[in-house]
Scaffold this active site. Structure first.
Site, short mmCIF file in Angstrom:
data_model
loop_
_atom_site.label_atom_id
_atom_site.label_comp_id
_atom_site.label_asym_id
_atom_site.label_seq_id
_atom_site.Cartn_x
_atom_site.Cartn_y
_atom_site.Cartn_z
N ALA B 10 0.85 -1.20 0.00
CA ALA B 10 0.00 0.00 0.00
C ALA B 10 0.88 1.24 0.00
CB ALA B 10 -0.92 -0.01 1.22
N GLY B 11 0.76 2.04 -1.05
CA GLY B 11 1.56 3.27 -1.14
C GLY B 11 2.65 3.10 -2.18
N LEU B 12 2.55 3.86 -3.28
CA LEU B 12 3.51 3.69 -4.38
C LEU B 12 4.26 4.99 -4.64
CD1 LEU B 12 1.43 1.42 -6.77
CD2 LEU B 12 3.40 0.76 -5.38
N VAL B 15 9.44 5.48 -2.06
CA VAL B 15 9.90 4.24 -1.42
C VAL B 15 9.09 3.05 -1.93
CG1 VAL B 15 10.25 3.05 0.77
CG2 VAL B 15 10.64 5.50 0.63
N ILE B 144 20.21 2.09 7.57
CA ILE B 144 21.04 1.67 8.70
C ILE B 144 20.28 0.62 9.50
CG2 ILE B 144 22.26 2.44 10.76
CD1 ILE B 144 22.19 5.28 9.63
N GLY B 195 15.26 19.86 -2.28
CA GLY B 195 14.34 18.76 -1.94
C GLY B 195 14.70 18.05 -0.65
N GLU B 198 10.97 20.11 3.50
CA GLU B 198 9.60 20.31 3.03
C GLU B 198 9.29 21.80 2.94
OE1 GLU B 198 7.47 17.68 2.54
OE2 GLU B 198 8.89 16.17 3.25
N LYS B 213 11.52 9.21 16.20
CA LYS B 213 12.51 8.15 15.99
C LYS B 213 13.20 7.75 17.29
CE LYS B 213 13.28 9.48 11.17
NZ LYS B 213 14.05 10.41 10.31
N GLY B 310 15.98 8.34 1.20
CA GLY B 310 16.20 8.00 -0.20
C GLY B 310 15.45 6.74 -0.55
#
Lengths: 447, 447
Positions: B10-12, B15, B144, B195, B198, B213, B310
């Site tokens: 789900a989600g294209l 990534v 990582i 880029g 945001e 995080k 990335g």
């Protein structure tokens, strides 16, 4: 209650003792909850151990750990489910004990890089046949989780290069030579005094330890059979404080690296002193610390830095390997079936391509530099930097054949060329009598 | 033949597209053997996907991938065994889709740090109940392998501290401010152009992304419930090139760190600009790169450095998570049962202990420094360094209330003290009118 994983441990030296104490501490830890059991879903219990003498076990003061005379007997002991080998040595008794454990269907954890480098493929095949684990996180990089990272962390990736500082002794010596401007010999003796180097330091300082480790990492990263004979090896004993100083001026630091890299002629595996650009993480790793850089195809590198040795750090990796077994996780020893591992070939170093640092003792007479330049040009070698300095106020060397000829250090840094070209040019230059002694040649690892 | 693991995605976006292409490439790769299947023992096959429009799927040109309208519908789809959520957002549709997948007994992989930070405990409980995996390597530190390292790599260890550079945008801005001596605003605009930031940069530059995080890492390392509200948060917008320059002179570099540390009053979680000693690996990490240092109790730290974002790097982590599922490995989402996770409390920052960097604009009149020194001494604050420089040739600031008083920057570095003491002393100093504007205070992370 869930059954504990029952472990037999062969070898009660520094690392073995740390593992035994860590497991015992966890089991007896009522106040803080048992971290290991909480993380694994079941306790891990040391039930039996072997060592050179029973006194070694008694000295640890552990409760309820049976002493077994022979490592192979321990490996076959019906009570144990996992066998930990921390005796070391590339042959028996370690080898036959691990074989006995695998044949009896027990999972194995070992820190024995020498044994893995020499017999890893056969042992992995035996583990695969028995459907058990052969885990060896502690064999490379101590507490750094580089084996797990290469085995599991990049399952969908192929790699361009894996390289690292894998021997703390060498990195300590090179660090001290640079910071204190001392000779290799002085720093080696200091390392021996501090217990960082063995009485016979050959295995470490001539690069053989690093070769065993990079052979293991090359197998994990590139799917080649682990084979230390496929690794080109050069040690650090020829490095001088002069080289370290020149490297710094040129924007590099000299490290003993193990390198495994994909080239057009196959996987090149090599160990040698290397000029590493100062902006790379590996260049900043000083002292006994280890570090590995992994370059996946298609995105920037990952670097792992940490303690490469020491009882507690190495024991941590051994216990993490046991935890995977306790959780029922089984990963193929080299990350893929043994049948899929390709043969390893020794890299033909004359075809190695890269930049070179060359230090020459040029005799001081007209035409010397023209001669050097001509022979480099004949081999199509282009120079990125040339550094020539007159030694200030130093007396002439006693070995100087002619008092009017004072050899002066000339440092050359080449653009990418082949090892073959460099060797040929230097041989010609030496034949012309324009340099004293042998040239120092150090490979540069860039891009 | 072994059955492939059938995946719904789900989600294209960047990534998701990378994951889809990577899986498809592996499956269609006949020449080189399928690395992923070789490593997992079975192929991983993308069978269905959802996205905002079917056009996004069509644009990828994949073979045999079904489009499903709703993410939750995809999550429940009877054909799929593993559900990958790459939509993002801390609420629906991501949340209900993951809940649907877990309820249907399917393992889940997500990169959604916001959702995990907010609802991680409930989702982990649902995964535990269903006996399936909830993997999220890509949620922290991109490629990582920090989640795997904390979950599995140190099973027998407890930790003293985990801290890292977890936001590439902030690290890029601070790196550029230092190297180019530009203001925060200028570097932010540059990052936006490239880029790296945001249009609304608040979430990144004010530290909220890092807080999510570090809350996840704190849970993995210390067994506390993940809770972003337990994290003290300060961003980088008040940092000036002057601070960066002073830091360098004092042997530090300023980094936005997420820190989770065991203290006497519990697990302290905080995000703020931090003075990091230049000899620490984290101080050398520049640009968009991420890095995490893990300090186990009892031996030296491990540092992991690499690309934190990335498409290809993040997709690599997602695919490694899928590989663990394909190999039948199930690890508890936060490394231990949800019932064993302790409650998180917000760290009382006034009790934070450490060194402080303080920059004051001291008015230029007799007695100023004595006043400053008195109020520091009143709070038992000792100074490690004092740097005072007259601005050379700068015109007086327009906001200067009195032309005879030229505020001059004074930089103080304290020995370890409490945040409370620093705040009280500075408040008194400000009340005496001996400084212009507000003091700049940056915590030092040492020992």
């Amino acid at each position: 209650m869930v059954e504990p994983l029952k472990v037999g441990l062969a070898g009660l030296g520094t690392v073995g003792g740390s593992v035994a104490r860590l497991l015992q501490k966890q089991e007896s830890n009522a106040s803080e909850s048992n971290i290991l059991a909480t993380r694994c879903g079941r306790p891990i219990r040391l039930v039996a151990a072997s060592a050179k003498t029973k006194g070694e076990l008694d000295a640890l003061g552990l409760d309820g750990v049976r002493f077994v005379d022979s490592p192979s007997g321990l490996a076959r002991d019906p009570e144990i489910e996992a066998f930990v080998e921390l005796m070391g040595g590339e042959g028996d008794p370690a080898k036959s004990a691990i074989e006995a454990a695998l044949a009896a269907g027990k999972s194995v954890v070992t820190a024995n890089k020498a044994l893995l480098a020499r017999h890893g493929v056969a042992l992995a095949a035996a583990a695969e046949k028995a459907g058990v684990s052969l885990n060896f996180e502690a064999a490379v990089g101590g507490a750094i989780p580089v084996v797990k990272t290469l085995r599991e962390g990049f399952a969908g990736n192929s790699f361009d290069r894996v390289y690292g500082i894998l021997n703390g002794t060498c990195n300590y010596i090179l660090s001290r030579m640079e910071s204190e401007k001392l000779s290799f010999g002085d720093c080696l003796r200091e390392a021996q005094r501090l217990g960082y180097a063995e009485a016979d330091p050959t295995f470490d300082v001539e690069g053989f330890d690093t070769a065993q480790k990079i052979a293991i990492l090359a197998s994990l990263a590139f799917g080649v059979q682990v084979d230390p004979d496929a690794v080109y090896v050069e040690g650090i004993s020829s490095i001088t404080p002069e080289d370290l100083e020149a490297a710094a001026e040129l924007g590099y630091r000299i490290k003993l690296l193990g390198v495994a890299v994909r080239t057009e002629s196959g996987i090149e595996q090599r160990v040698h002193p290397t000029m590493v650009p100062l902006d790379r993480p590996l260049a900043r790793v000083m002292g006994v610390t280890n570090a590995v850089t992994i370059e996946p195809a298609g995105f920037p590198p990952i670097t792992l830095v940490g303690p490469g040795a020491g009882g507690a750090a190495t024991a941590s990796a051994v216990v993490a390997d046991l935890a995977d077994i306790a959780r029922g996780v089984r990963t193929m020893p080299f990350g893929r079936p043994v049948s899929q591992l390709a043969g390893s070939r020794r890299a033909p170093m004359q075809r190695h391509e890269g930049g070179y640092y060359i230090r020459l003792a040029a005799v001081d007479r007209p035409g010397t530099f023209a001669t050097i330049a001509k022979h480099l040009a004949d081999e199509h070698i282009s120079l990125e930097s040339i550094v020539q300095r007159r030694r200030n106020g130093e007396p002439h060397g006693g070995s100087d054949p002619d008092r009017t000829q004072t050899p002066a250090p000339v440092i050359l840094v080449t653009y990418a060329t082949s090892e073959d070209a460099v060797r040929k040019a230097l041989s010609e230059i030496k034949n012309r009598g324009v340099i004293a002694g042998n040239p120092q040649v150090i490979r540069i690892e860039k891009n």
